[in-house]
Design a protein around this motif. Structure first.
Motif, PDB file in Angstrom:
ATOM      1  N   GLN A  65     -18.867  42.099  45.066  1.00  0.00           N
ATOM      2  CA  GLN A  65     -20.009  41.204  44.121  1.00  0.00           C
ATOM      3  C   GLN A  65     -19.089  40.676  43.157  1.00  0.00           C
ATOM      4  N   MET A  66     -19.586  39.619  42.706  1.00  0.00           N
ATOM      5  CA  MET A  66     -18.441  38.875  41.959  1.00  0.00           C
ATOM      6  C   MET A  66     -18.680  38.127  40.637  1.00  0.00           C
ATOM      7  N   ARG A  67     -17.496  38.056  39.671  1.00  0.00           N
ATOM      8  CA  ARG A  67     -18.689  37.259  38.399  1.00  0.00           C
ATOM      9  C   ARG A  67     -17.373  36.687  38.025  1.00  0.00           C
ATOM     10  N   ASN A  68     -17.387  35.447  37.580  1.00  0.00           N
ATOM     11  CA  ASN A  68     -16.417  35.248  36.498  1.00  0.00           C
ATOM     12  C   ASN A  68     -14.598  34.444  37.545  1.00  0.00           C
ATOM     13  N   THR A  69     -15.859  33.671  38.552  1.00  0.00           N
ATOM     14  CA  THR A  69     -15.008  33.278  40.249  1.00  0.00           C
ATOM     15  C   THR A  69     -13.597  34.993  40.474  1.00  0.00           C
ATOM     16  N   ASP A  70     -13.227  35.392  39.325  1.00  0.00           N
ATOM     17  CA  ASP A  70     -12.052  36.250  40.168  1.00  0.00           C
ATOM     18  C   ASP A  70     -12.104  37.886  39.834  1.00  0.00           C
ATOM     19  N   GLU A  71     -13.691  38.086  38.991  1.00  0.00           N
ATOM     20  CA  GLU A  71     -13.564  39.386  38.605  1.00  0.00           C
ATOM     21  C   GLU A  71     -14.942  40.064  39.380  1.00  0.00           C
ATOM     22  N   PRO A  72     -14.064  41.035  40.465  1.00  0.00           N
ATOM     23  CA  PRO A  72     -15.288  42.058  41.132  1.00  0.00           C
ATOM     24  C   PRO A  72     -16.466  42.962  39.516  1.00  0.00           C
TER      25      PRO A  72
ATOM     26  N   LYS B  85      -5.293  41.359  43.029  1.00  0.00           N
ATOM     27  CA  LYS B  85      -5.607  41.034  44.019  1.00  0.00           C
ATOM     28  C   LYS B  85      -5.504  42.613  44.664  1.00  0.00           C
ATOM     29  N   GLY B  86      -6.349  43.464  44.202  1.00  0.00           N
ATOM     30  CA  GLY B  86      -7.037  44.469  44.942  1.00  0.00           C
ATOM     31  C   GLY B  86      -5.831  45.828  44.950  1.00  0.00           C
ATOM     32  N   VAL B  87      -4.794  46.170  44.720  1.00  0.00           N
ATOM     33  CA  VAL B  87      -4.072  46.725  44.342  1.00  0.00           C
ATOM     34  C   VAL B  87      -4.576  48.196  44.148  1.00  0.00           C
ATOM     35  N   MET B  88      -5.206  47.689  43.169  1.00  0.00           N
ATOM     36  CA  MET B  88      -6.400  49.207  42.598  1.00  0.00           C
ATOM     37  C   MET B  88      -6.812  49.781  43.265  1.00  0.00           C
ATOM     38  N   SER B  89      -7.348  49.183  44.249  1.00  0.00           N
ATOM     39  CA  SER B  89      -8.959  49.103  44.889  1.00  0.00           C
ATOM     40  C   SER B  89      -8.036  50.132  46.433  1.00  0.00           C
ATOM     41  N   LEU B  90      -7.171  49.051  47.140  1.00  0.00           N
ATOM     42  CA  LEU B  90      -5.996  49.765  48.326  1.00  0.00           C
ATOM     43  C   LEU B  90      -5.532  51.146  47.974  1.00  0.00           C
ATOM     44  N   ILE B  91      -6.112  51.555  46.911  1.00  0.00           N
ATOM     45  CA  ILE B  91      -4.687  52.944  46.481  1.00  0.00           C
ATOM     46  C   ILE B  91      -6.097  53.660  46.493  1.00  0.00           C
ATOM     47  N   ARG B  92      -6.790  53.744  46.094  1.00  0.00           N
ATOM     48  CA  ARG B  92      -8.368  53.985  46.287  1.00  0.00           C
ATOM     49  C   ARG B  92      -8.548  54.420  47.584  1.00  0.00           C
ATOM     50  N   SER B  93      -8.659  52.694  48.110  1.00  0.00           N
ATOM     51  CA  SER B  93      -9.396  53.471  49.499  1.00  0.00           C
ATOM     52  C   SER B  93      -8.575  54.231  50.607  1.00  0.00           C
ATOM     53  N   LEU B  94      -6.878  54.318  49.927  1.00  0.00           N
ATOM     54  CA  LEU B  94      -6.234  55.169  50.882  1.00  0.00           C
ATOM     55  C   LEU B  94      -6.737  56.476  50.629  1.00  0.00           C
ATOM     56  N   SER B  95      -7.301  57.469  49.092  1.00  0.00           N
ATOM     57  CA  SER B  95      -7.452  58.635  49.154  1.00  0.00           C
ATOM     58  C   SER B  95      -8.710  58.599  50.742  1.00  0.00           C
TER      59      SER B  95
ATOM     60  N   PRO C 131     -16.596  50.897  44.626  1.00  0.00           N
ATOM     61  CA  PRO C 131     -16.795  51.483  45.414  1.00  0.00           C
ATOM     62  C   PRO C 131     -16.692  51.660  46.807  1.00  0.00           C
ATOM     63  N   ALA C 132     -17.741  50.743  47.510  1.00  0.00           N
ATOM     64  CA  ALA C 132     -18.607  49.950  48.507  1.00  0.00           C
ATOM     65  C   ALA C 132     -17.611  49.190  49.062  1.00  0.00           C
ATOM     66  N   PHE C 133     -16.606  48.570  48.576  1.00  0.00           N
ATOM     67  CA  PHE C 133     -15.758  47.172  48.912  1.00  0.00           C
ATOM     68  C   PHE C 133     -14.726  48.574  49.555  1.00  0.00           C
ATOM     69  N   GLU C 134     -14.077  49.372  48.542  1.00  0.00           N
ATOM     70  CA  GLU C 134     -12.559  50.210  48.838  1.00  0.00           C
ATOM     71  C   GLU C 134     -13.511  51.080  49.777  1.00  0.00           C
ATOM     72  N   GLU C 135     -14.633  51.894  50.531  1.00  0.00           N
ATOM     73  CA  GLU C 135     -14.997  52.685  52.007  1.00  0.00           C
ATOM     74  C   GLU C 135     -15.042  51.688  53.010  1.00  0.00           C
ATOM     75  N   ARG C 136     -15.473  50.599  52.459  1.00  0.00           N
ATOM     76  CA  ARG C 136     -15.673  49.457  53.827  1.00  0.00           C
ATOM     77  C   ARG C 136     -14.146  48.816  54.666  1.00  0.00           C
ATOM     78  N   PHE C 137     -13.183  49.128  53.000  1.00  0.00           N
ATOM     79  CA  PHE C 137     -11.810  48.601  53.292  1.00  0.00           C
ATOM     80  C   PHE C 137     -11.018  49.990  54.326  1.00  0.00           C
ATOM     81  N   ALA C 138     -11.512  51.211  53.569  1.00  0.00           N
ATOM     82  CA  ALA C 138     -11.017  52.417  54.659  1.00  0.00           C
ATOM     83  C   ALA C 138     -11.060  52.241  55.873  1.00  0.00           C
ATOM     84  N   ASP C 139     -12.279  52.179  55.737  1.00  0.00           N
ATOM     85  CA  ASP C 139     -12.812  51.723  57.506  1.00  0.00           C
ATOM     86  C   ASP C 139     -12.307  50.488  58.382  1.00  0.00           C
ATOM     87  N   ALA C 140     -11.775  49.556  57.852  1.00  0.00           N
ATOM     88  CA  ALA C 140     -10.969  48.829  58.692  1.00  0.00           C
ATOM     89  C   ALA C 140      -9.426  48.651  58.611  1.00  0.00           C
ATOM     90  N   LEU C 141      -9.144  49.881  58.171  1.00  0.00           N
ATOM     91  CA  LEU C 141      -7.875  50.083  57.978  1.00  0.00           C
ATOM     92  C   LEU C 141      -7.832  51.526  59.415  1.00  0.00           C
TER      93      LEU C 141
END
Length: 400
Positions: free
Chosen positions: A348-355, A224-234, A361-371
């Motif tokens: 980038q994804m593989r096996n349908t639901d695995e990043p 659900k991206g929760v780990m990435s969310l927390i890293r994006s907060l940093s 790291p680039a996704f988390e940078e983008r998420f931080a920018d959007a936040l």
């Protein structure tokens, strides 16, 4: 009309369960006679309208000694993965459900059977009740299981093709149903998603204390991206003009998927520069109150169909920052225009639901920018959600 609704898992605890329950409520208001079959634990409290007959299939006892089999690999309660089912477990599953469903069919004599998830149980119902009208609902996780799990794949595909009608939340799932099951396009109808406007609506609950409140609702899980969310907060904290530590509060509403993963997430949250609160699973009224107190709803998920939480948050006048999941942007622009929604390019994804880990790291940078962009907006913009309703979906399902 006499309607029998069927799901292999709990009818209240996930998006598909809420979907089933809300349709049952709508049909109760319209005066239809109903029954529900669902997989539960004996201690579960099931909330259905008065007069709806409930036929439970109990897991972790008798002929079903293992936990509920969940459509997601990580459910918000103790569960078994379909990919881990042995042939013995499958037989136990089939015998237990068909025994209860046969009883329900004999006692209720339904004019229509509504099955949730285009997977094993729906295929069994179609196969064993060929003279009954059977409709199936796609909830996206069924498509993922078909791609990732070999369990009875040919049998499931064949029986799903034989359903009388198939309902999908949006066009991305329609394409999946056509490709995976080879179903007739004439049988497939896009019905969208509903929400409970009596519970989820705007209000004056927002505290004027200078704190920006961010909320996530769903399974507290890595997918659900929760780990990435927390890293994006940093990452956000390191940005110029970012909020100070006491100007941002993050609240996570939901149950654990994998307990070990949940503990890892809690440890990550403890090291986050901003306060992260774990609210646990909330009732719908409790969740609506949290939405109304919040400024921004986040959904950094790596896989979702048509997330109900986004609609509920928009109805409560939240701004939204979310992954640019397939098909969601187009649907939201049409169904809930004028909302303040920022879409973040997926990793980038593989096996349908695995990043792919290297792209996180680039996704988390983008998420931080959007936040940061959403925080700087500092206004509550109302999306027009007037055309989204469970009543509309309920009517379309029964329309010939």
């Amino acid at each position: 009309m006499r309607i029998l609704s069927i799901t292999a898992q709990k009818p209240n605890s996930t998006g598909s369960g809420i979907y089933l329950t809300e349709l049952v409520k709508e049909y109760e208001r319209k005066g239809h006679t109903q029954a529900v079959v669902a997989g539960v634990y004996r201690e579960d409290v099931i909330e259905l309208p008065e007069g709806v007959n409930f036929y439970p299939v109990y897991f972790e006892e008798g002929n079903l000694p293992y936990p509920i089999v969940g459509m997601s690999d990580e459910m918000p309660y103790k569960s078994t993965r379909y990919c881990d089912m042995t042939n013995e477990m499958r037989v136990q599953f089939e015998e237990s459900f068909l025994k209860v469903i046969t009883q329900a069919v004999m006692e209720c004599n339904p004019d229509l059977i509504l099955c949730h998830h285009l997977y094993l149980l729906t295929a069994l119902v179609r196969s064993h009740f060929p003279r009954h009208k059977v409709y199936g609902f796609c909830h996206n996780t069924d498509l993922r299981q078909m791609c990732k799990t070999d369990l009875e794949r040919d049998f499931i595909s064949r029986q799903i093709r034989n359903l009388d009608r198939i309902f999908v939340p949006q066009e991305a799932q329609r394409e999946g149903v056509l490709t995976i099951y080879q179903a007739s396009p004439k049988k497939i109808e896009t019905v969208g998603m509903g929400y409970n406007s009596q519970i989820f609506h705007g209000g004056e609950d927002k505290k004027k204390d200078g704190v920006t409140r961010i909320v996530f609702a769903g399974k507290i899980a890595e997918k659900k991206g929760v780990m990435s969310l927390i890293r994006s907060l940093s990452v956000l904290y390191s940005r110029k003009d970012a909020c100070s530590r006491d100007e941002l509060l993050v609240q996570l509403a939901g149950s654990a998927g994998n307990q070990e993963e949940y503990e890892q997430i809690r440890q990550m949250a403890a090291k986050c520069p901003y306060e992260v609160r774990f609210l646990g699973r909330l009732s719908q009224p409790e969740l609506a109150k949290i939405y109304r107190e919040s400024d921004i709803f986040v959904l950094p998920s790596f896989f979702d169909g048509l997330p109900l939480t986004v609609i509920e948050a928009l109805a409560c006048r939240n701004r939204v920052v979310m992954s640019d999941l397939p098909g969601i942007r187009k649907w939201l622009m049409e169904a809930a225009p004028h909302g303040d929604v920022r879409f973040v390019e997926m990793p980038q994804m593989r096996n349908t639901d695995e990043p792919v880990l290297e792209t996180l790291p680039a996704f988390e940078e983008r998420f931080a920018d959007a936040l940061l962009a959403s925080i700087r907006t500092n206004e509550r913009k109302a999306a027009d959600v007037s055309r989204i309703s469970w009543e509309g979906i309920a009517d379309r399902v029964l329309k010939d």
